[in-house]
Design a protein around this motif. Structure first.
Motif, PDB file in Angstrom:
ATOM      1  N   THR A  48      11.673   2.233   9.100  1.00 37.37           N
ATOM      2  CA  THR A  48      10.697   1.233   9.226  1.00 37.37           C
ATOM      3  C   THR A  48      10.794   0.259   7.956  1.00 37.37           C
ATOM      4  O   THR A  48      10.670  -1.007   7.912  1.00 37.37           O
ATOM      5  CB  THR A  48       9.355   1.887   8.957  1.00 37.37           C
ATOM      6  OG1 THR A  48       9.053   2.833   9.951  1.00 37.37           O
ATOM      7  CG2 THR A  48       8.134   0.972   9.028  1.00 37.37           C
ATOM      8  N   LEU A  49      11.128   0.939   6.718  1.00 39.47           N
ATOM      9  CA  LEU A  49      11.152   0.021   5.540  1.00 39.47           C
ATOM     10  C   LEU A  49      12.457  -0.867   5.695  1.00 39.47           C
ATOM     11  O   LEU A  49      12.263  -2.003   5.198  1.00 39.47           O
ATOM     12  CB  LEU A  49      11.313   0.754   4.188  1.00 39.47           C
ATOM     13  CG  LEU A  49      10.222   1.468   3.772  1.00 39.47           C
ATOM     14  CD1 LEU A  49      10.423   2.202   2.535  1.00 39.47           C
ATOM     15  CD2 LEU A  49       8.993   0.688   3.662  1.00 39.47           C
ATOM     16  N   ARG A  50      13.539  -0.675   6.395  1.00 35.46           N
ATOM     17  CA  ARG A  50      14.820  -1.280   6.669  1.00 35.46           C
ATOM     18  C   ARG A  50      14.285  -2.392   7.612  1.00 35.46           C
ATOM     19  O   ARG A  50      14.747  -3.720   7.201  1.00 35.46           O
ATOM     20  CB  ARG A  50      15.784  -0.391   7.352  1.00 35.46           C
ATOM     21  CG  ARG A  50      17.231  -1.022   7.603  1.00 35.46           C
ATOM     22  CD  ARG A  50      18.222  -0.096   7.636  1.00 35.46           C
ATOM     23  NE  ARG A  50      19.420  -0.436   8.479  1.00 35.46           N
ATOM     24  CZ  ARG A  50      20.303  -0.984   7.812  1.00 35.46           C
ATOM     25  NH1 ARG A  50      20.514  -1.328   6.671  1.00 35.46           N
ATOM     26  NH2 ARG A  50      21.521  -1.185   8.567  1.00 35.46           N
ATOM     27  N   GLY A  54       2.851   7.192   4.037  1.00 35.63           N
ATOM     28  CA  GLY A  54       2.070   6.567   5.252  1.00 35.63           C
ATOM     29  C   GLY A  54       0.701   7.124   5.340  1.00 35.63           C
ATOM     30  O   GLY A  54      -0.182   6.175   5.529  1.00 35.63           O
ATOM     31  N   GLU A  55       0.445   8.299   5.184  1.00 32.14           N
ATOM     32  CA  GLU A  55      -0.712   8.947   5.434  1.00 32.14           C
ATOM     33  C   GLU A  55      -1.537   8.822   4.329  1.00 32.14           C
ATOM     34  O   GLU A  55      -2.911   8.366   4.558  1.00 32.14           O
ATOM     35  CB  GLU A  55      -0.545  10.603   5.641  1.00 32.14           C
ATOM     36  CG  GLU A  55       0.220  11.255   6.719  1.00 32.14           C
ATOM     37  CD  GLU A  55       0.388  12.422   6.833  1.00 32.14           C
ATOM     38  OE1 GLU A  55       0.007  13.157   5.774  1.00 32.14           O
ATOM     39  OE2 GLU A  55       1.028  12.899   7.838  1.00 32.14           O
ATOM     40  N   ASP A  65       9.765   9.892  -5.603  1.00 27.06           N
ATOM     41  CA  ASP A  65       9.231   9.180  -4.376  1.00 27.06           C
ATOM     42  C   ASP A  65       9.278   7.736  -4.551  1.00 27.06           C
ATOM     43  O   ASP A  65       9.592   6.791  -3.692  1.00 27.06           O
ATOM     44  CB  ASP A  65       7.864   9.819  -4.112  1.00 27.06           C
ATOM     45  CG  ASP A  65       8.012  11.308  -3.393  1.00 27.06           C
ATOM     46  OD1 ASP A  65       9.096  11.661  -3.464  1.00 27.06           O
ATOM     47  OD2 ASP A  65       6.879  11.814  -3.306  1.00 27.06           O
ATOM     48  N   ALA A  66       8.521   7.492  -5.855  1.00 22.91           N
ATOM     49  CA  ALA A  66       8.576   5.843  -6.047  1.00 22.91           C
ATOM     50  C   ALA A  66       9.973   5.109  -6.004  1.00 22.91           C
ATOM     51  O   ALA A  66      10.365   4.159  -5.362  1.00 22.91           O
ATOM     52  CB  ALA A  66       7.784   5.542  -7.304  1.00 22.91           C
ATOM     53  N   ALA A  93       0.791  -1.122  -0.045  1.00 18.98           N
ATOM     54  CA  ALA A  93      -0.104   0.039   0.021  1.00 18.98           C
ATOM     55  C   ALA A  93       0.860   1.142   0.158  1.00 18.98           C
ATOM     56  O   ALA A  93       0.572   2.204  -0.653  1.00 18.98           O
ATOM     57  CB  ALA A  93      -0.767   0.033   1.186  1.00 18.98           C
ATOM     58  N   LEU A  94       1.965   1.306   0.653  1.00 18.16           N
ATOM     59  CA  LEU A  94       3.008   2.504   0.738  1.00 18.16           C
ATOM     60  C   LEU A  94       3.635   2.696  -0.547  1.00 18.16           C
ATOM     61  O   LEU A  94       3.590   3.816  -1.057  1.00 18.16           O
ATOM     62  CB  LEU A  94       3.872   2.040   1.874  1.00 18.16           C
ATOM     63  CG  LEU A  94       4.682   3.213   2.256  1.00 18.16           C
ATOM     64  CD1 LEU A  94       3.859   4.313   3.046  1.00 18.16           C
ATOM     65  CD2 LEU A  94       6.083   2.711   3.216  1.00 18.16           C
ATOM     66  N   LEU A  95       4.140   1.545  -1.088  1.00 20.09           N
ATOM     67  CA  LEU A  95       4.615   1.687  -2.479  1.00 20.09           C
ATOM     68  C   LEU A  95       3.867   2.113  -3.481  1.00 20.09           C
ATOM     69  O   LEU A  95       4.227   2.732  -4.633  1.00 20.09           O
ATOM     70  CB  LEU A  95       5.406   0.277  -2.825  1.00 20.09           C
ATOM     71  CG  LEU A  95       6.469  -0.248  -1.729  1.00 20.09           C
ATOM     72  CD1 LEU A  95       7.076  -1.415  -2.250  1.00 20.09           C
ATOM     73  CD2 LEU A  95       7.576   0.894  -1.657  1.00 20.09           C
TER      74      LEU A  95
END
Length: 311
Positions: free
Chosen positions: A257-259, A244-245, A142-143, A127-129
């Protein structure tokens, strides 16, 4: 005029930079912690590091964790970080022959409760990606940032420090991997998946030229801000917060968080912990092993939820 203690701190920071190749962020953190330390010593009438005793160092650690003189007590992790800086400093002073013993060597850091890293599940990561608008230059940037962070497990500083030239071997040969420089400029080569490669290629072809022309002085950076300069760590954090929002995640999302998620998902998929250690650039496998605790906790949750006789 600087005190003898402050002069020794400057010499030590130069040693960190020149001799040990410490990163600017590490040196800046040590400078802050040691400035606090020399200020504390001054309150005890000590202006020379060679006059420090073990009791002085212990008192400094206690002061960090107590609400003295109105300052907020530091967390266990922050107090430990400051003590590491002090111990490293006094070790250097002793090694230079300025003192016959090391007053900080026997001072132990405070014990902290073992907090498990927060990792997103695969659905949350997806969802984030999916949030960046890849129809715009900013969305393409950003992607690329998000895919690189999750696809390689890199620290945010390692990603924003990349230059376009660093990607050329990977773009020419997908199996070449990406060369990253971690703490202390330690070098490692990490594989990059097809999703991250495609996101980077799309940014380079369709997004980066629009941002690059905003600056009169071309930047070599891979990831640019809207003014054509290198994307900062703070701005990268903002990208993650915004994503995230947009993904309606209820947990705080940061580059780390992604790490965490990268490591946890690899271990969930059966990767060996030492392979994950190499990919993350950890000096010791002990640092990586905390992620095995995350996986074990996840297995327990699944067991309790799914097995008819688990409770």
């Amino acid at each position: 005029m600087a005190t003898p203690a402050e002069k020794l701190v400057r010499t030590y920071l130069d040693h960190l930079t020149v001799e040990r190749g410490a990163s600017p962020n590490t040196v800046a953190a040590y400078r802050r912690d040691l400035a606090r330390y020399t200020s504390f010593l001054a309150t005890r009438g000590i202006d020379d590091a060679t006059a420090v005793t073990e009791a002085d160092v212990s008192a400094f650690l206690a002061d960090l964790q107590a609400p003295v003189d109105g300052h907020v007590p530091l967390s266990v992790s922050s107090a430990t970080r400051a003590l590491v800086a002090v111990r490293s400093f006094h070790s250097f002073v002793a090694a230079e022959g300025r003192t016959s013993d090391d007053p900080a060597a026997a001072v132990k850091p405070p014990k902290a409760a073992k907090n498990l890293p927060k990792a997103l599940d695969i659905g949350q990561v997806q969802a984030l990606l999916d949030t960046p608008d890849t129809g715009s230059p900013g969305g393409l940037r950003d992607a690329a940032l998000l895919e690189l962070l999750y696809g390689t497990g890199a620290r945010v500083s390692e990603v924003v420090d990349l230059d376009v030239d660093d990607l050329q071997p990977l773009l020419a040969d997908p199996d070449a991997g990406l060369r990253l420089f971690g703490k202390g400029r330690k070098e490692r080569l990490v594989p990059v998946g097809s999703y991250a490669r495609r996101a980077v290629e799309a940014w380079l072809v369709r997004g980066r030229p629009a941002f690059a022309q905003a600056s009169a002085r071309p930047s070599p950076a891979l990831l640019l801000n809207s003014r054509g300069g290198r994307l900062s760590r703070q701005s990268a954090y903002g990208v993650l917060q915004k994503a995230g929002e947009a993904a309606h995640l209820t947990v705080d999302v940061s580059p780390h968080t992604l790490r965490h998620s990268f490591a946890t998902h690899l271990l969930d998929g059966g990767a060996d912990v030492r392979v994950v250690q190499e990919l993350l650039g950890h000096a010791s496998v002990t640092t990586t092993q905390i992620y095995t605790l995350v996986t074990a906790e996840h297995l327990r949750e699944v067991f309790l939820a799914a097995h008819p006789r688990a409770r």
